[in-house]
Scaffold this active site. Sequence first.
Site, PDB file in Angstrom:
ATOM      1  N   ASP A 121      -0.101  13.025  16.509  1.00  0.00           N
ATOM      2  CA  ASP A 121       0.167  13.159  15.076  1.00  0.00           C
ATOM      3  C   ASP A 121      -1.139  13.170  14.287  1.00  0.00           C
ATOM      4  O   ASP A 121      -1.284  12.462  13.293  1.00  0.00           O
ATOM      5  CB  ASP A 121       1.079  12.037  14.588  1.00  0.00           C
ATOM      6  CG  ASP A 121       1.666  12.320  13.205  1.00  0.00           C
ATOM      7  OD1 ASP A 121       1.674  13.505  12.795  1.00  0.00           O
ATOM      8  OD2 ASP A 121       2.117  11.370  12.533  1.00  0.00           O
ATOM      9  N   TYR A 167       9.323   4.665   9.105  1.00  0.00           N
ATOM     10  CA  TYR A 167       9.339   3.661  10.161  1.00  0.00           C
ATOM     11  C   TYR A 167       8.439   2.471   9.893  1.00  0.00           C
ATOM     12  O   TYR A 167       8.340   1.581  10.733  1.00  0.00           O
ATOM     13  CB  TYR A 167       8.936   4.305  11.498  1.00  0.00           C
ATOM     14  CG  TYR A 167       9.891   5.386  11.944  1.00  0.00           C
ATOM     15  CD1 TYR A 167      11.172   5.061  12.379  1.00  0.00           C
ATOM     16  CD2 TYR A 167       9.520   6.722  11.927  1.00  0.00           C
ATOM     17  CE1 TYR A 167      12.059   6.047  12.784  1.00  0.00           C
ATOM     18  CE2 TYR A 167      10.401   7.714  12.330  1.00  0.00           C
ATOM     19  CZ  TYR A 167      11.671   7.374  12.759  1.00  0.00           C
ATOM     20  OH  TYR A 167      12.551   8.346  13.153  1.00  0.00           O
ATOM     21  N   VAL A 202       0.838  -1.192   0.000  1.00  0.00           N
ATOM     22  CA  VAL A 202       0.000   0.000   0.000  1.00  0.00           C
ATOM     23  C   VAL A 202       0.870   1.238   0.000  1.00  0.00           C
ATOM     24  O   VAL A 202       0.594   2.232  -0.656  1.00  0.00           O
ATOM     25  CB  VAL A 202      -0.942   0.007   1.226  1.00  0.00           C
ATOM     26  CG1 VAL A 202      -1.684   1.334   1.328  1.00  0.00           C
ATOM     27  CG2 VAL A 202      -1.936  -1.142   1.138  1.00  0.00           C
ATOM     28  N   GLY A 203       1.968   1.184   0.732  1.00  0.00           N
ATOM     29  CA  GLY A 203       2.877   2.311   0.804  1.00  0.00           C
ATOM     30  C   GLY A 203       3.903   2.090   1.885  1.00  0.00           C
ATOM     31  O   GLY A 203       3.876   1.083   2.592  1.00  0.00           O
ATOM     32  N   SER A 204       4.817   3.029   2.003  1.00  0.00           N
ATOM     33  CA  SER A 204       5.864   2.896   3.012  1.00  0.00           C
ATOM     34  C   SER A 204       6.271   4.264   3.513  1.00  0.00           C
ATOM     35  O   SER A 204       6.092   5.282   2.832  1.00  0.00           O
ATOM     36  CB  SER A 204       7.082   2.175   2.430  1.00  0.00           C
ATOM     37  OG  SER A 204       7.639   2.924   1.360  1.00  0.00           O
ATOM     38  N   GLY A 205       6.798   4.286   4.715  1.00  0.00           N
ATOM     39  CA  GLY A 205       7.286   5.516   5.316  1.00  0.00           C
ATOM     40  C   GLY A 205       8.621   5.249   5.975  1.00  0.00           C
ATOM     41  O   GLY A 205       9.230   4.193   5.793  1.00  0.00           O
ATOM     42  N   LYS A 207       0.738  -3.869   8.818  1.00  0.00           N
ATOM     43  CA  LYS A 207       1.658  -2.759   9.032  1.00  0.00           C
ATOM     44  C   LYS A 207       2.914  -3.281   9.706  1.00  0.00           C
ATOM     45  O   LYS A 207       2.905  -3.668  10.880  1.00  0.00           O
ATOM     46  CB  LYS A 207       1.007  -1.673   9.891  1.00  0.00           C
ATOM     47  CG  LYS A 207       1.896  -0.444  10.092  1.00  0.00           C
ATOM     48  CD  LYS A 207       1.161   0.654  10.845  1.00  0.00           C
ATOM     49  CE  LYS A 207       2.037   1.890  11.010  1.00  0.00           C
ATOM     50  NZ  LYS A 207       1.343   2.968  11.734  1.00  0.00           N
ATOM     51  N   ASP A 230       6.170  -0.138   6.765  1.00  0.00           N
ATOM     52  CA  ASP A 230       5.682  -0.509   5.442  1.00  0.00           C
ATOM     53  C   ASP A 230       4.301  -1.111   5.630  1.00  0.00           C
ATOM     54  O   ASP A 230       4.058  -1.853   6.606  1.00  0.00           O
ATOM     55  CB  ASP A 230       6.610  -1.535   4.781  1.00  0.00           C
ATOM     56  CG  ASP A 230       7.983  -0.954   4.473  1.00  0.00           C
ATOM     57  OD1 ASP A 230       8.066  -0.113   3.571  1.00  0.00           O
ATOM     58  OD2 ASP A 230       8.961  -1.349   5.139  1.00  0.00           O
ATOM     59  N   VAL A 231       3.383  -0.798   4.735  1.00  0.00           N
ATOM     60  CA  VAL A 231       2.006  -1.269   4.866  1.00  0.00           C
ATOM     61  C   VAL A 231       1.617  -2.059   3.630  1.00  0.00           C
ATOM     62  O   VAL A 231       1.903  -1.653   2.503  1.00  0.00           O
ATOM     63  CB  VAL A 231       1.029  -0.086   5.080  1.00  0.00           C
ATOM     64  CG1 VAL A 231      -0.397  -0.591   5.250  1.00  0.00           C
ATOM     65  CG2 VAL A 231       1.444   0.717   6.305  1.00  0.00           C
TER      66      VAL A 231
END
Length: 470
Positions: free
Chosen positions: A145, A36, A31-34, A54, A38-39
Amino acid sequence: MEGGSSTSGGRSWSIYGRAEITARYEILGSVGSGTYSDVYRARRLSDGLAVALKEVHDYQSSVREIEALQALHGSPNVVDLIEYFWQEDEDAVLVLEFLQTDLETVIREGKRRDGGIEVGEVKQWMVQILRGVDACHRRGIMHRDLKPSNLLIGADGVLKLADFGQSRILNEFEQIPTNEEWMPQPPTIDQGVSHPSVGGYENQAAQEQRPFNQEDYLQQLVDFKTRYGTNDADKESNLQDGDASCLATCSTGDMEDDPYKGSYSFVAEESAEHESGTLTSYVGTRWFRAPELLFGSVSYGLEIDLWSLGCIFAELLSLKPLFPGTSDIDQLGKIISVLGDLTEESCPGCSKLPDYNKISFNKVENPIGLIACLPNRSPSEVNLVKRLVCYDPASRATTMELLLDTYFTEEEPLPTPLSELKVPSTKTTHDGGSLGEFYNYGNMESDSDLEEFGPMDISTTERGFSIRFS
């Protein structure tokens, strides 16, 4: 594999190669990553349930998210933690309900529609956000956040708070009674393979409930504000932070081209949290960060979430960010240009903030004001934002105070029913692509150089240094 994951062909082998996960879930893709996490989107093999996996690469973020989601289990407007996997030398993998879109996408699509987002729809989104944050605050949980991309939305129109990796539970917080008189235990992090029961407890919401009326609750709100206001930096109920100011949290972009970088006398120590248990030095996404954090507050509470709520509501109403700072200092400048100078009159105790005397701006004689930032909006709508976006943390309206406001309960149009909401079919990126970076709000963390602010005066003081921007 610890602290991260190796990839090949777009896959994170630390999750694809974990038999305990693939035995229960079919991983359908990223789905995406950041930074900290990955999803991935996945399907539970036993019944075909769509879920999000997640994979969190940071130990502290994993603990915080699991603890918070366990404490909030069963809350209608908080994403549901189904189970989690955690072994020694492996990243934690949280199994969450999959929600197709987010509030950021709703706002983006609202810009494309004639007339924007209808007032009734705006109210329904706001009510759901307030209920989600209220569930957190009743249990003494700071999200820290809040932003549109962390407010996920299902096909049925139900909005849920997500991404609790920066959250903290105020251990000394006296919980406000609710109709859910249960508090699950925090997770025990061991070398076990999976935790399908989410900590081994069952939802006890159906247990006998203690009567609790509106007058009782409002009285406790008064007591809460008295006890947990953030004016007094020495209150035991507040948490101690590292440097969370606009100077301490500058990214490389702030500093590397700064001719005055030799004058900076301190740096943020990101590792301190892991060693001492204190808060991180970088709290919340800049556009939604409360001014006390930008000025280095080391003692703050739930009110930082309330400021974020005000920024989110303003964006829902105007379809553009309220304070889109390009750097932390620019963020402060934008806030001051709208609200005016931060003084002891507007925020008692602000002169005690760690960086209050280190950063100063020329006096703003005629601040823009929130009315100008919210053109063509009703007085009630502007007032709603004003009650949250104010300098004094103790003056910010609580979630329940707002939920009881006549704007939601009496003024027409009333909140649109869930079944009538215009829900985007999928999450989109800023360029219109599908399923963009999960839990990410664009590139707002990209700081700019100090040069953009023009002339500045730097002088030494007893506390270190001071920067004045013209």
